[in-house]
Design a protein around this motif. Structure first.
Motif, PDB file in Angstrom:
ATOM      1  N   VAL A   7     -35.845 -28.462 -32.679  1.00  0.00           N
ATOM      2  CA  VAL A   7     -35.441 -28.434 -31.196  1.00  0.00           C
ATOM      3  C   VAL A   7     -36.586 -27.235 -30.727  1.00  0.00           C
ATOM      4  CG1 VAL A   7     -34.128 -27.461 -29.367  1.00  0.00           C
ATOM      5  CG2 VAL A   7     -33.112 -29.064 -31.036  1.00  0.00           C
ATOM      6  N   GLU A   8     -37.345 -27.385 -29.801  1.00  0.00           N
ATOM      7  CA  GLU A   8     -38.052 -26.547 -29.146  1.00  0.00           C
ATOM      8  C   GLU A   8     -37.794 -25.769 -28.232  1.00  0.00           C
ATOM      9  OE1 GLU A   8     -42.275 -28.055 -28.498  1.00  0.00           O
ATOM     10  OE2 GLU A   8     -41.931 -29.381 -30.141  1.00  0.00           O
ATOM     11  N   VAL A   9     -36.979 -26.512 -27.295  1.00  0.00           N
ATOM     12  CA  VAL A   9     -36.566 -25.911 -25.915  1.00  0.00           C
ATOM     13  C   VAL A   9     -35.139 -26.313 -25.648  1.00  0.00           C
ATOM     14  CG1 VAL A   9     -36.628 -25.547 -23.477  1.00  0.00           C
ATOM     15  CG2 VAL A   9     -38.926 -25.806 -24.892  1.00  0.00           C
ATOM     16  N   VAL A  10     -34.019 -25.453 -25.497  1.00  0.00           N
ATOM     17  CA  VAL A  10     -32.948 -25.726 -25.066  1.00  0.00           C
ATOM     18  C   VAL A  10     -32.591 -25.472 -23.518  1.00  0.00           C
ATOM     19  CG1 VAL A  10     -30.344 -25.292 -25.290  1.00  0.00           C
ATOM     20  CG2 VAL A  10     -31.778 -25.340 -27.121  1.00  0.00           C
ATOM     21  N   THR A  11     -32.127 -26.385 -22.686  1.00  0.00           N
ATOM     22  CA  THR A  11     -32.062 -26.161 -21.156  1.00  0.00           C
ATOM     23  C   THR A  11     -30.562 -25.788 -20.800  1.00  0.00           C
ATOM     24  OG1 THR A  11     -31.725 -28.392 -20.704  1.00  0.00           O
ATOM     25  CG2 THR A  11     -34.130 -27.556 -20.722  1.00  0.00           C
ATOM     26  N   PHE A  12     -30.329 -25.093 -20.258  1.00  0.00           N
ATOM     27  CA  PHE A  12     -28.791 -24.967 -19.655  1.00  0.00           C
ATOM     28  C   PHE A  12     -28.900 -24.829 -18.115  1.00  0.00           C
ATOM     29  CE2 PHE A  12     -29.180 -21.752 -23.393  1.00  0.00           C
ATOM     30  CZ  PHE A  12     -28.084 -22.431 -24.226  1.00  0.00           C
ATOM     31  N   LEU A  13     -27.702 -25.879 -17.643  1.00  0.00           N
ATOM     32  CA  LEU A  13     -27.821 -26.005 -16.346  1.00  0.00           C
ATOM     33  C   LEU A  13     -26.761 -25.329 -15.429  1.00  0.00           C
ATOM     34  CD1 LEU A  13     -28.422 -29.799 -16.433  1.00  0.00           C
ATOM     35  CD2 LEU A  13     -29.918 -27.975 -16.114  1.00  0.00           C
ATOM     36  N   SER A  14     -26.033 -24.715 -16.396  1.00  0.00           N
ATOM     37  CA  SER A  14     -24.706 -23.798 -16.060  1.00  0.00           C
ATOM     38  C   SER A  14     -24.509 -22.644 -16.966  1.00  0.00           C
ATOM     39  CB  SER A  14     -23.765 -24.604 -15.654  1.00  0.00           C
ATOM     40  OG  SER A  14     -23.058 -25.041 -17.016  1.00  0.00           O
ATOM     41  N   SER A  15     -23.605 -21.699 -16.566  1.00  0.00           N
ATOM     42  CA  SER A  15     -23.067 -20.755 -17.406  1.00  0.00           C
ATOM     43  C   SER A  15     -22.222 -21.410 -18.378  1.00  0.00           C
ATOM     44  CB  SER A  15     -22.607 -19.719 -16.640  1.00  0.00           C
ATOM     45  OG  SER A  15     -23.389 -18.853 -16.029  1.00  0.00           O
ATOM     46  N   SER A  16     -21.505 -22.212 -18.016  1.00  0.00           N
ATOM     47  CA  SER A  16     -20.496 -22.921 -18.962  1.00  0.00           C
ATOM     48  C   SER A  16     -21.227 -23.690 -20.137  1.00  0.00           C
ATOM     49  CB  SER A  16     -19.495 -23.732 -18.301  1.00  0.00           C
ATOM     50  OG  SER A  16     -20.166 -25.034 -17.710  1.00  0.00           O
ATOM     51  N   THR A  17     -22.438 -24.143 -20.068  1.00  0.00           N
ATOM     52  CA  THR A  17     -22.966 -24.657 -21.087  1.00  0.00           C
ATOM     53  C   THR A  17     -23.512 -23.695 -22.219  1.00  0.00           C
ATOM     54  OG1 THR A  17     -24.991 -25.107 -19.757  1.00  0.00           O
ATOM     55  CG2 THR A  17     -23.709 -26.786 -19.793  1.00  0.00           C
ATOM     56  N   VAL A  18     -23.873 -22.365 -21.624  1.00  0.00           N
ATOM     57  CA  VAL A  18     -24.117 -21.454 -22.288  1.00  0.00           C
ATOM     58  C   VAL A  18     -23.107 -21.048 -23.227  1.00  0.00           C
ATOM     59  CG1 VAL A  18     -25.214 -18.980 -22.390  1.00  0.00           C
ATOM     60  CG2 VAL A  18     -25.944 -20.557 -20.703  1.00  0.00           C
ATOM     61  N   MET A  48     -27.067 -16.028 -20.272  1.00  0.00           N
ATOM     62  CA  MET A  48     -27.640 -16.280 -21.427  1.00  0.00           C
ATOM     63  C   MET A  48     -27.998 -14.826 -22.081  1.00  0.00           C
ATOM     64  SD  MET A  48     -30.355 -19.095 -20.045  1.00  0.00           S
ATOM     65  CE  MET A  48     -31.493 -18.907 -21.059  1.00  0.00           C
ATOM     66  N   ARG A  49     -28.360 -13.768 -21.273  1.00  0.00           N
ATOM     67  CA  ARG A  49     -28.649 -12.683 -21.745  1.00  0.00           C
ATOM     68  C   ARG A  49     -27.558 -11.861 -22.400  1.00  0.00           C
ATOM     69  NH1 ARG A  49     -31.691 -12.751 -16.612  1.00  0.00           N
ATOM     70  NH2 ARG A  49     -33.969 -12.966 -17.021  1.00  0.00           N
ATOM     71  N   LYS A  50     -26.297 -11.990 -21.663  1.00  0.00           N
ATOM     72  CA  LYS A  50     -24.914 -11.517 -22.119  1.00  0.00           C
ATOM     73  C   LYS A  50     -24.816 -11.940 -23.335  1.00  0.00           C
ATOM     74  CE  LYS A  50     -22.649 -10.660 -17.822  1.00  0.00           C
ATOM     75  NZ  LYS A  50     -21.546 -10.949 -16.638  1.00  0.00           N
ATOM     76  N   HIS A  51     -25.101 -13.168 -23.641  1.00  0.00           N
ATOM     77  CA  HIS A  51     -24.875 -13.771 -25.092  1.00  0.00           C
ATOM     78  C   HIS A  51     -26.106 -13.417 -26.198  1.00  0.00           C
ATOM     79  CE1 HIS A  51     -21.324 -16.009 -24.772  1.00  0.00           C
ATOM     80  NE2 HIS A  51     -21.780 -16.631 -23.597  1.00  0.00           N
ATOM     81  N   GLY A  52     -27.019 -12.711 -25.555  1.00  0.00           N
ATOM     82  CA  GLY A  52     -28.100 -11.914 -26.325  1.00  0.00           C
ATOM     83  C   GLY A  52     -29.384 -13.154 -26.394  1.00  0.00           C
ATOM     84  N   LEU A  53     -29.295 -14.323 -25.545  1.00  0.00           N
ATOM     85  CA  LEU A  53     -30.237 -15.347 -25.636  1.00  0.00           C
ATOM     86  C   LEU A  53     -31.656 -14.833 -24.827  1.00  0.00           C
ATOM     87  CD1 LEU A  53     -28.024 -18.578 -25.255  1.00  0.00           C
ATOM     88  CD2 LEU A  53     -29.339 -17.670 -27.379  1.00  0.00           C
ATOM     89  N   SER A  54     -32.714 -15.201 -25.006  1.00  0.00           N
ATOM     90  CA  SER A  54     -33.866 -14.997 -24.118  1.00  0.00           C
ATOM     91  C   SER A  54     -33.810 -15.929 -23.072  1.00  0.00           C
ATOM     92  CB  SER A  54     -35.138 -15.063 -25.074  1.00  0.00           C
ATOM     93  OG  SER A  54     -35.399 -16.363 -25.566  1.00  0.00           O
ATOM     94  N   VAL A  55     -34.448 -15.472 -22.076  1.00  0.00           N
ATOM     95  CA  VAL A  55     -34.766 -16.488 -20.907  1.00  0.00           C
ATOM     96  C   VAL A  55     -36.255 -16.688 -20.718  1.00  0.00           C
ATOM     97  CG1 VAL A  55     -34.455 -17.061 -18.504  1.00  0.00           C
ATOM     98  CG2 VAL A  55     -32.542 -15.645 -19.671  1.00  0.00           C
ATOM     99  N   ASP A  56     -36.596 -17.570 -21.618  1.00  0.00           N
ATOM    100  CA  ASP A  56     -38.111 -17.815 -21.367  1.00  0.00           C
ATOM    101  C   ASP A  56     -38.550 -18.687 -20.408  1.00  0.00           C
ATOM    102  OD1 ASP A  56     -38.220 -17.016 -24.549  1.00  0.00           O
ATOM    103  OD2 ASP A  56     -36.731 -18.554 -24.619  1.00  0.00           O
ATOM    104  N   TYR A  57     -37.868 -19.455 -19.632  1.00  0.00           N
ATOM    105  CA  TYR A  57     -37.995 -20.078 -18.367  1.00  0.00           C
ATOM    106  C   TYR A  57     -36.664 -20.110 -17.634  1.00  0.00           C
ATOM    107  CZ  TYR A  57     -41.077 -22.134 -22.148  1.00  0.00           C
ATOM    108  OH  TYR A  57     -41.900 -22.649 -23.002  1.00  0.00           O
TER     109      TYR A  57
END
Length: 72
Positions: A7-18, A48-57
């Protein structure tokens, strides 16, 4: 977690998916260190940030077309 290796990119369409994604990887940030992450908007980005994930886009227009445009 083996599935994520290609996987290169994971997209999140809502906080619940994160939240669901983090649960599915059991919080293992090391397993996703080489993946880029895309957010549909600022609320999702904050989760995403609260979970420690980067927000690349981050979409400027908060819909699917906006997230695709941000990744381009």
């Amino acid at each position: 977690l083996d599935t994520l290796k290609s996987v290169e990119v994971v997209t999140f369409l809502s906080s619940s998916t994160v939240d669901a994604f983090m649960e599915s990887i059991e919080g293992d940030l090391e397993a996703v260190k080489d993946i880029k992450f895309a957010s549909i908007g600022p609320v999702t980005s904050e989760t995403m940030r609260k979970h420690g994930l980067s927000v690349d886009y981050e979409a400027k227009i908060y819909n699917v077309d906006g997230i695709i445009e941000a990744i381009k």
